[in-house]
Design a protein around this motif. Structure first.
Motif, PDB file in Angstrom:
ATOM      1  N   PRO A  36       0.841  -1.199   0.000  1.00  0.00           N
ATOM      2  CA  PRO A  36       0.000   0.000   0.000  1.00  0.00           C
ATOM      3  C   PRO A  36       0.872   1.243   0.000  1.00  0.00           C
ATOM      4  O   PRO A  36       1.920   1.257   0.652  1.00  0.00           O
ATOM      5  N   ARG A  37       0.449   2.249  -0.747  1.00  0.00           N
ATOM      6  CA  ARG A  37       1.284   3.445  -0.870  1.00  0.00           C
ATOM      7  C   ARG A  37       0.477   4.708  -0.562  1.00  0.00           C
ATOM      8  O   ARG A  37      -0.629   4.882  -1.054  1.00  0.00           O
ATOM      9  N   ILE A  38       1.063   5.568   0.255  1.00  0.00           N
ATOM     10  CA  ILE A  38       0.367   6.777   0.698  1.00  0.00           C
ATOM     11  C   ILE A  38       1.182   8.020   0.352  1.00  0.00           C
ATOM     12  O   ILE A  38       2.389   8.053   0.588  1.00  0.00           O
ATOM     13  N   GLY A  39       0.521   9.015  -0.211  1.00  0.00           N
ATOM     14  CA  GLY A  39       1.200  10.276  -0.526  1.00  0.00           C
ATOM     15  C   GLY A  39       0.640  11.395   0.342  1.00  0.00           C
ATOM     16  O   GLY A  39      -0.562  11.479   0.548  1.00  0.00           O
ATOM     17  N   VAL A  40       1.543  12.227   0.858  1.00  0.00           N
ATOM     18  CA  VAL A  40       1.124  13.352   1.705  1.00  0.00           C
ATOM     19  C   VAL A  40       1.726  14.638   1.160  1.00  0.00           C
ATOM     20  O   VAL A  40       2.919  14.658   0.815  1.00  0.00           O
ATOM     21  N   ILE A  41       0.928  15.698   1.084  1.00  0.00           N
ATOM     22  CA  ILE A  41       1.488  17.003   0.706  1.00  0.00           C
ATOM     23  C   ILE A  41       1.252  17.995   1.834  1.00  0.00           C
ATOM     24  O   ILE A  41       0.107  18.290   2.206  1.00  0.00           O
ATOM     25  N   LEU A  42       2.347  18.507   2.388  1.00  0.00           N
ATOM     26  CA  LEU A  42       2.302  19.533   3.427  1.00  0.00           C
ATOM     27  C   LEU A  42       2.320  20.899   2.737  1.00  0.00           C
ATOM     28  O   LEU A  42       2.781  21.010   1.591  1.00  0.00           O
ATOM     29  N   PRO A  43       1.862  21.965   3.417  1.00  0.00           N
ATOM     30  CA  PRO A  43       1.665  23.237   2.708  1.00  0.00           C
ATOM     31  C   PRO A  43       2.919  24.096   2.508  1.00  0.00           C
ATOM     32  O   PRO A  43       3.117  24.678   1.449  1.00  0.00           O
ATOM     33  N   ASP A  44       3.732  24.221   3.535  1.00  0.00           N
ATOM     34  CA  ASP A  44       4.877  25.132   3.471  1.00  0.00           C
ATOM     35  C   ASP A  44       5.726  24.892   4.704  1.00  0.00           C
ATOM     36  O   ASP A  44       5.383  24.051   5.534  1.00  0.00           O
ATOM     37  N   SER A  45       6.829  25.627   4.821  1.00  0.00           N
ATOM     38  CA  SER A  45       7.628  25.448   6.040  1.00  0.00           C
ATOM     39  C   SER A  45       7.838  26.768   6.773  1.00  0.00           C
ATOM     40  O   SER A  45       8.643  26.836   7.688  1.00  0.00           O
ATOM     41  N   ILE A  90      -0.369  10.753  -7.909  1.00  0.00           N
ATOM     42  CA  ILE A  90      -1.486   9.992  -8.494  1.00  0.00           C
ATOM     43  C   ILE A  90      -0.940   9.105  -9.622  1.00  0.00           C
ATOM     44  O   ILE A  90      -1.233   7.919  -9.700  1.00  0.00           O
ATOM     45  N   THR A  91      -0.106   9.700 -10.461  1.00  0.00           N
ATOM     46  CA  THR A  91       0.467   8.949 -11.582  1.00  0.00           C
ATOM     47  C   THR A  91       1.326   7.791 -11.087  1.00  0.00           C
ATOM     48  O   THR A  91       1.349   6.713 -11.669  1.00  0.00           O
ATOM     49  N   GLN A  92       2.033   8.026 -10.001  1.00  0.00           N
ATOM     50  CA  GLN A  92       2.919   6.973  -9.495  1.00  0.00           C
ATOM     51  C   GLN A  92       2.168   5.898  -8.712  1.00  0.00           C
ATOM     52  O   GLN A  92       2.776   4.965  -8.195  1.00  0.00           O
ATOM     53  N   GLY A  93       0.874   6.063  -8.589  1.00  0.00           N
ATOM     54  CA  GLY A  93       0.089   4.971  -8.035  1.00  0.00           C
ATOM     55  C   GLY A  93      -0.134   4.966  -6.548  1.00  0.00           C
ATOM     56  O   GLY A  93      -0.216   3.898  -5.938  1.00  0.00           O
ATOM     57  N   VAL A  94      -0.257   6.148  -5.933  1.00  0.00           N
ATOM     58  CA  VAL A  94      -0.608   6.111  -4.511  1.00  0.00           C
ATOM     59  C   VAL A  94      -2.024   5.556  -4.362  1.00  0.00           C
ATOM     60  O   VAL A  94      -2.864   5.724  -5.246  1.00  0.00           O
ATOM     61  N   ASP A  95      -2.269   4.877  -3.276  1.00  0.00           N
ATOM     62  CA  ASP A  95      -3.614   4.396  -2.975  1.00  0.00           C
ATOM     63  C   ASP A  95      -4.392   5.469  -2.231  1.00  0.00           C
ATOM     64  O   ASP A  95      -5.614   5.512  -2.296  1.00  0.00           O
ATOM     65  N   VAL A  96      -3.652   6.283  -1.478  1.00  0.00           N
ATOM     66  CA  VAL A  96      -4.281   7.332  -0.677  1.00  0.00           C
ATOM     67  C   VAL A  96      -3.495   8.626  -0.842  1.00  0.00           C
ATOM     68  O   VAL A  96      -2.259   8.613  -0.811  1.00  0.00           O
ATOM     69  N   LEU A  97      -4.217   9.713  -1.005  1.00  0.00           N
ATOM     70  CA  LEU A  97      -3.586  11.032  -1.067  1.00  0.00           C
ATOM     71  C   LEU A  97      -4.112  11.857   0.101  1.00  0.00           C
ATOM     72  O   LEU A  97      -5.323  11.993   0.279  1.00  0.00           O
ATOM     73  N   MET A  98      -3.180  12.386   0.883  1.00  0.00           N
ATOM     74  CA  MET A  98      -3.555  13.205   2.038  1.00  0.00           C
ATOM     75  C   MET A  98      -2.977  14.596   1.813  1.00  0.00           C
ATOM     76  O   MET A  98      -1.791  14.723   1.538  1.00  0.00           O
ATOM     77  N   ILE A  99      -3.821  15.626   1.904  1.00  0.00           N
ATOM     78  CA  ILE A  99      -3.312  16.977   1.625  1.00  0.00           C
ATOM     79  C   ILE A  99      -3.631  17.968   2.738  1.00  0.00           C
ATOM     80  O   ILE A  99      -4.633  17.836   3.440  1.00  0.00           O
ATOM     81  N   VAL A 100      -2.738  18.959   2.858  1.00  0.00           N
ATOM     82  CA  VAL A 100      -3.045  20.175   3.618  1.00  0.00           C
ATOM     83  C   VAL A 100      -3.128  21.238   2.531  1.00  0.00           C
ATOM     84  O   VAL A 100      -2.108  21.605   1.941  1.00  0.00           O
ATOM     85  N   ASN A 101      -4.330  21.695   2.219  1.00  0.00           N
ATOM     86  CA  ASN A 101      -4.463  22.569   1.045  1.00  0.00           C
ATOM     87  C   ASN A 101      -3.844  23.949   1.273  1.00  0.00           C
ATOM     88  O   ASN A 101      -3.697  24.403   2.408  1.00  0.00           O
TER      89      ASN A 101
END
Ligand code: BGC
Length: 362
Positions: A36-45, A90-101
């Motif tokens: 299973p693969r999960i992708g997360v995008i954080l907003p900034d630092s 998405i292209t690389q095939g994550v099963d779940v995408l978690m975002i901080v918009n």
């Protein structure tokens, strides 16, 4: 193999063909022979230290412990980078995408793309208004604002400031949390304005939660209304910007300023007496709850949530987990350190050694 299928899936080719491989991904089983693969995008630092010092660390720990594949990226406050990162995941095939918009518009576009590609989605910390995230994990953000309002009231009483003019430095208007924080503190302050106990002062949204903009805005506020007696600052970064302006006028420590995030800098400002309070949101619990949901989804299981949050733009209820925030003042700074959320080393640098000792921090 897995990547190949999933990149086709992302382009829509496989979705149209409706094969078994596609169905497997749509249900989020994390199949295709891979983990299973999960992708997360954080907003900034920059808008808060938390994203890199806490969220990344605790999310990674939870994913590692569960043995899932994961990728955590930071969009560094760049909306097109945010979109590109999501598309790549998405292209690389994550099963779940978690975002901080970064805002609801770009957030929604990315969530919709993920959904169309059969990727399960989670809004982390910030709700994407009008979005399509399956789940939302955050703190009770109105309660955060209430604690800020109550904290300011207490500090103003302690400082015996009569009929204070209260200024507000709100977060970014494109962040739904900023609206909720404001709702929380305005609910506490409005009756005081109405009764004449306090005076409503300047009230401004700070674009992108930008600390430099906050400093400029507060400088202008102080010029326009030099008698400001209390400041609602929506997080520790905005608070520090206001404190720096107050320092130039020798007013730091005399005019209470609120905050949020229990950052090392915020805790130091509290120990110094320059900041009235901060709000401690134990990101370990937030990250653990979100990771648990993501892992369940990635394995094709259903997530367990505790409440629903209404998206007023999308006019829908979103299954959610909302955690409780805690107010921190000089009396209990120690609790954050004892809890292991921020280390004594980070807070008790040479200049703060005596203050830490006085506050019982070892
Ligand atoms: C988060 C805060 C953070 C702010 C700026 C908000 O959405 O809830 O913890 O300080 O964004 O990054």
């Amino acid at each position: 193999m897995r990547r190949g299928i999933l990149s086709l899936l992302a382009t829509g080719a496989l979705v149209a063909s409706g094969t078994a491989a596609c169905t497997a991904n749509v249900s989020g089983t994390g199949g295709h022979g891979g983990k299973p693969r999960i992708g997360v995008i954080l907003p900034d630092s920059k808008s808060s230290a938390r994203w890199e010092t806490a969220d990344r660390k605790y999310l990674a720990a939870a994913f590692k412990a569960a043995g899932v594949d994961y990728e955590i990226q930071n969009a560094q406050n760049d909306k097109s980078a945010f979109t590109t990162l999501a598309e790549q995941m998405i292209t690389q095939g994550v099963d779940v995408l978690m975002i901080v918009n970064l805002d609801s518009g770009t957030g929604k576009a990315v969530l919709d793309k993920a959904r169309n590609a059969g990727v399960a989605t989670i809004d982390y910390d910030r709700l994407t208004l009008g979005g399509s995230a399956r789940y939302y994990v955050s703190f009770d953000n109105t309660a955060v604002g209430t604690l800020q309002g109550q904290g300011l009231v207490r500090c103003l009483a302690d400082a015996k400031i009569n009929r204070p003019v209260v200024a507000e430095l709100n977060g970014s208007q494109t962040d739904n949390n900023s609206t909720l924080f404001k709702e929380g503190y305005d609910n506490v302050l409005q009756p005081k304005f109405d009764s004449g106990e306090y005076v409503k002062g300047p009230d401004q949204w700070i674009e992108e939660w930008d600390n430099t903009r906050a400093g400029t805005a507060f400088e202008q506020m102080m010029t326009a209304q030099p008698n400001i007696g209390g400041v609602i600052a929506a997080n520790d970064g905005l608070a520090n910007a206001a404190i720096n302006v107050l320092k130039k006028q020798g007013l730091n420590g005399h005019i209470p300023v609120t905050g949020q995030d229990a950052t090392a800098q915020g805790l130091q400002n509290i120990l110094n007496g320059d900041q009235c309070m901060t709000v401690y949101k134990d990101v370990r619990r937030e990250a653990a709850a979100a990771a648990k949901l993501a892992i369940a989804l990635a394995k094709g299981e259903t997530g367990v949530t505790t409440t629903k949050v209404y998206d007023r733009v999308g006019k829908r209820d979103v299954d959610a987990i909302l955690l409780d925030p805690k107010a921190i003042t000089r009396d209990n700074v120690r609790a954050v350190i004892d809890d292991g959320y921020v280390s004594a080393d980070e807070v008790c640098t040479a200049d703060f050694a005596a203050k830490c000792a006085a506050a019982g921090i070892k």
